[in-house]
Enzyme design. Structure first.
Site, PDB file in Angstrom:
ATOM      1  N   ASP A  12       0.825  -1.217   0.000  1.00  0.00           N
ATOM      2  CA  ASP A  12       0.000   0.000   0.000  1.00  0.00           C
ATOM      3  C   ASP A  12       0.861   1.269   0.000  1.00  0.00           C
ATOM      4  OD1 ASP A  12      -2.423   1.342  -0.030  1.00  0.00           O
ATOM      5  OD2 ASP A  12      -2.525   1.512   2.145  1.00  0.00           O
ATOM      6  N   ASN A  14       1.286   3.340  -2.914  1.00  0.00           N
ATOM      7  CA  ASN A  14       1.782   3.765  -4.234  1.00  0.00           C
ATOM      8  C   ASN A  14       1.229   5.123  -4.648  1.00  0.00           C
ATOM      9  OD1 ASN A  14       3.099   1.348  -4.523  1.00  0.00           O
ATOM     10  ND2 ASN A  14       1.573   0.434  -5.869  1.00  0.00           N
ATOM     11  N   ARG A  16      -0.090   7.583  -2.849  1.00  0.00           N
ATOM     12  CA  ARG A  16       0.418   8.720  -2.060  1.00  0.00           C
ATOM     13  C   ARG A  16       1.869   9.020  -2.404  1.00  0.00           C
ATOM     14  NH1 ARG A  16      -1.013   6.227   3.404  1.00  0.00           N
ATOM     15  NH2 ARG A  16      -1.464   4.469   2.046  1.00  0.00           N
ATOM     16  N   HIS A  29       2.283   3.880  -8.918  1.00  0.00           N
ATOM     17  CA  HIS A  29       2.033   2.474  -9.276  1.00  0.00           C
ATOM     18  C   HIS A  29       3.172   1.922 -10.130  1.00  0.00           C
ATOM     19  CE1 HIS A  29      -1.856   2.516  -7.449  1.00  0.00           C
ATOM     20  NE2 HIS A  29      -2.327   3.453  -8.243  1.00  0.00           N
ATOM     21  N   ARG A  64     -12.526   2.281  -7.653  1.00  0.00           N
ATOM     22  CA  ARG A  64     -11.584   3.320  -8.134  1.00  0.00           C
ATOM     23  C   ARG A  64     -11.914   3.748  -9.554  1.00  0.00           C
ATOM     24  NH1 ARG A  64      -5.658   2.799  -5.556  1.00  0.00           N
ATOM     25  NH2 ARG A  64      -6.369   2.163  -3.478  1.00  0.00           N
ATOM     26  N   LEU A 125      10.113 -20.772  -6.024  1.00  0.00           N
ATOM     27  CA  LEU A 125       9.271 -19.810  -5.311  1.00  0.00           C
ATOM     28  C   LEU A 125       7.874 -19.804  -5.928  1.00  0.00           C
ATOM     29  CD1 LEU A 125       8.957 -17.300  -3.344  1.00  0.00           C
ATOM     30  CD2 LEU A 125       9.667 -15.899  -5.280  1.00  0.00           C
ATOM     31  N   ARG A 181      -4.581  -2.162   8.881  1.00  0.00           N
ATOM     32  CA  ARG A 181      -5.789  -2.951   8.594  1.00  0.00           C
ATOM     33  C   ARG A 181      -5.458  -3.952   7.494  1.00  0.00           C
ATOM     34  NH1 ARG A 181      -7.777   2.606   6.946  1.00  0.00           N
ATOM     35  NH2 ARG A 181      -7.283   2.818   4.740  1.00  0.00           N
ATOM     36  N   LEU A 182      -6.363  -4.932   7.336  1.00  0.00           N
ATOM     37  CA  LEU A 182      -6.103  -5.997   6.359  1.00  0.00           C
ATOM     38  C   LEU A 182      -6.810  -5.772   5.021  1.00  0.00           C
ATOM     39  CD1 LEU A 182      -6.081  -9.148   8.672  1.00  0.00           C
ATOM     40  CD2 LEU A 182      -4.123  -8.075   7.545  1.00  0.00           C
ATOM     41  N   SER A 183      -7.809  -4.896   4.997  1.00  0.00           N
ATOM     42  CA  SER A 183      -8.493  -4.565   3.737  1.00  0.00           C
ATOM     43  C   SER A 183      -8.864  -5.811   2.912  1.00  0.00           C
ATOM     44  CB  SER A 183      -7.642  -3.592   2.902  1.00  0.00           C
ATOM     45  OG  SER A 183      -7.328  -2.440   3.635  1.00  0.00           O
ATOM     46  N   GLU A 194       1.943 -13.232  12.065  1.00  0.00           N
ATOM     47  CA  GLU A 194       2.513 -12.073  12.749  1.00  0.00           C
ATOM     48  C   GLU A 194       2.325 -10.879  11.807  1.00  0.00           C
ATOM     49  OE1 GLU A 194       3.364 -12.435  15.763  1.00  0.00           O
ATOM     50  OE2 GLU A 194       3.336 -14.626  15.731  1.00  0.00           O
TER      51      GLU A 194
HETATM   52  C1  IPE Z   1      -5.344  -2.584  -0.167  1.00  0.00           C
HETATM   53  O1  IPE Z   1      -5.053  -1.241  -0.220  1.00  0.00           O
HETATM   54  C2  IPE Z   1      -5.182  -3.185  -1.526  1.00  0.00           C
HETATM   55  C3  IPE Z   1      -3.826  -3.215  -2.048  1.00  0.00           C
HETATM   56  C4  IPE Z   1      -2.754  -2.787  -1.486  1.00  0.00           C
HETATM   57  C5  IPE Z   1      -3.720  -3.805  -3.331  1.00  0.00           C
HETATM   58  P1  IPE Z   1      -6.179  -0.123  -0.300  1.00  0.00           P
HETATM   59  O2  IPE Z   1      -5.464   1.138  -0.394  1.00  0.00           O
HETATM   60  O3  IPE Z   1      -7.148  -0.438  -1.358  1.00  0.00           O
HETATM   61  O4  IPE Z   1      -6.909  -0.296   1.098  1.00  0.00           O
HETATM   62  P2  IPE Z   1      -7.835   0.717   1.859  1.00  0.00           P
HETATM   63  O5  IPE Z   1      -8.932   1.107   0.918  1.00  0.00           O
HETATM   64  O6  IPE Z   1      -6.989   1.868   2.253  1.00  0.00           O
HETATM   65  O7  IPE Z   1      -8.323  -0.054   3.047  1.00  0.00           O
HETATM   66  C1  IPE Z   2      -1.768   0.234  -3.325  1.00  0.00           C
HETATM   67  O1  IPE Z   2      -1.524   1.570  -3.389  1.00  0.00           O
HETATM   68  C2  IPE Z   2      -1.896  -0.364  -4.684  1.00  0.00           C
HETATM   69  C3  IPE Z   2      -3.288  -0.505  -5.112  1.00  0.00           C
HETATM   70  C4  IPE Z   2      -4.345  -0.477  -4.351  1.00  0.00           C
HETATM   71  C5  IPE Z   2      -3.489  -0.713  -6.533  1.00  0.00           C
HETATM   72  P1  IPE Z   2      -2.693   2.639  -3.332  1.00  0.00           P
HETATM   73  O2  IPE Z   2      -3.113   2.956  -4.720  1.00  0.00           O
HETATM   74  O3  IPE Z   2      -3.791   2.203  -2.426  1.00  0.00           O
HETATM   75  O4  IPE Z   2      -1.925   3.854  -2.714  1.00  0.00           O
HETATM   76  P2  IPE Z   2      -2.479   4.875  -1.643  1.00  0.00           P
HETATM   77  O5  IPE Z   2      -2.895   4.067  -0.436  1.00  0.00           O
HETATM   78  O6  IPE Z   2      -3.631   5.582  -2.257  1.00  0.00           O
HETATM   79  O7  IPE Z   2      -1.329   5.747  -1.364  1.00  0.00           O
HETATM   80 MG    MG Z   3      -4.111   2.472  -0.432  1.00  0.00          MG
END
Ligand code: IPE
Ligand code: IPE
Ligand code: MG
Length: 226
Positions: A12, A14, A16, A29, A64, A125, A181-183, A194
């Site tokens: 997570d 990318n 930002r 990304h 999105r 792997l 969080r685990l989303s 862990e």
């Molecule tokens: C979880 O991240 C999905 C991925 C990293 C691929 P999100 O950015 O979508 O999660 P939320 O919406 O902040 O919970």
């Molecule tokens: C995670 O990065 C990758 C995907 C969900 C595709 P984000 O796109 O959620 O990046 P932030 O959380 O908005 O920074």
């Molecule tokens: Mg995100």
């Protein structure tokens, strides 16, 4: 050092990262996908056999804007085309996990073809790539299969229908980007994982950060209820 058999990563931050650095989420990304290779290389070098990465959630796909999603699809296609020979040479088996049937057919074809090209007798792997993935749907679908095949409803049978069956449950789940969080990622499989939350955005996550996590992991007394 006691190394895990399976590491899972929620990559997570990318968006930002890209916004902050170039005022452009998409560049985040692009940088993020490039950051995966060194983690793969590290797993190969340490003989860690399973790596599961969260590339795109089902909610991402649904919620999105299409421009961002299509851009991610494009990056994924390009990444596979560029790296398939590398994966082949290094015996990295890719296993896409998620509802692939709901992806555009041009992308799905490339994913399935890549999986086919990377079927090894002796893999080093297993790389599970979660795309259009929802853990809740994964569990629901496993349950539906149990009912369909008239099996007993128990843990063993349910786990036999999870996408991650071949990899087992991750000892370690890492989330970059600052949120704890685990989303909707590996909810069942995370029962005794862990959890490590890193504030850095995914494009800034380095092998050194992974090594630090492994050092911490080694100091944890895992009880499993004992
Ligand atoms: C979880 O991240 C999905 C991925 C990293 C691929 P999100 O950015 O979508 O999660 P939320 O919406 O902040 O919970
Ligand atoms: C995670 O990065 C990758 C995907 C969900 C595709 P984000 O796109 O959620 O990046 P932030 O959380 O908005 O920074
Ligand atoms: Mg995100």
């Amino acid at each position: 050092m006691n190394l895990p058999n399976h590491i899972a990563i929620i990559m997570d931050g990318n968006g930002r990262w890209g916004k902050k650095k170039y005022n452009n989420r998409l560049l985040g990304h692009e940088k993020g996908i490039k950051n995966i290779k060194k983690i793969i290389e590290y797993c190969l070098s340490k003989e860690i056999s399973n790596l599961t990465i969260y590339a795109l959630s089902k909610d991402n796909l649904v919620k999105r804007n299409k421009y961002e999603i299509n851009n991610i699809f494009g990056l994924l296609k390009k990444y596979l085309e560029t790296n398939i020979e590398y994966f082949k040479k290094n015996k990295v088996k890719i296993n896409f996990i998620g509802e692939l049937n709901l992806l555009p057919s041009s992308l799905r074809k490339i994913l399935l073809l890549s999986e086919k090209k990377l079927r090894f007798l002796k893999k080093k792997l297993t790389l599970n790539v979660a795309i259009n993935y929802s853990s809740k749907i994964e569990i629901l679908n496993a349950m539906k299969k149990i009912l369909k095949y008239k099996k007993k409803i128990n843990i063993k049978n349910l786990e036999s229908y999870l996408f991650t069956k071949v990899s087992g449950h991750p000892e370690i789940i890492i989330r970059t980007g600052g949120f704890k969080r685990l989303s909707d990622f590996l909810l069942w499989q995370a029962a005794y994982s862990e959890l490590f939350f890193v504030t850095k955005f995914w494009p800034d996550f380095k092998v050194k950060d992974l090594e630090n996590i492994l050092i911490k992991f080694n100091k944890i007394k895992r009880n499993f209820g004992k």
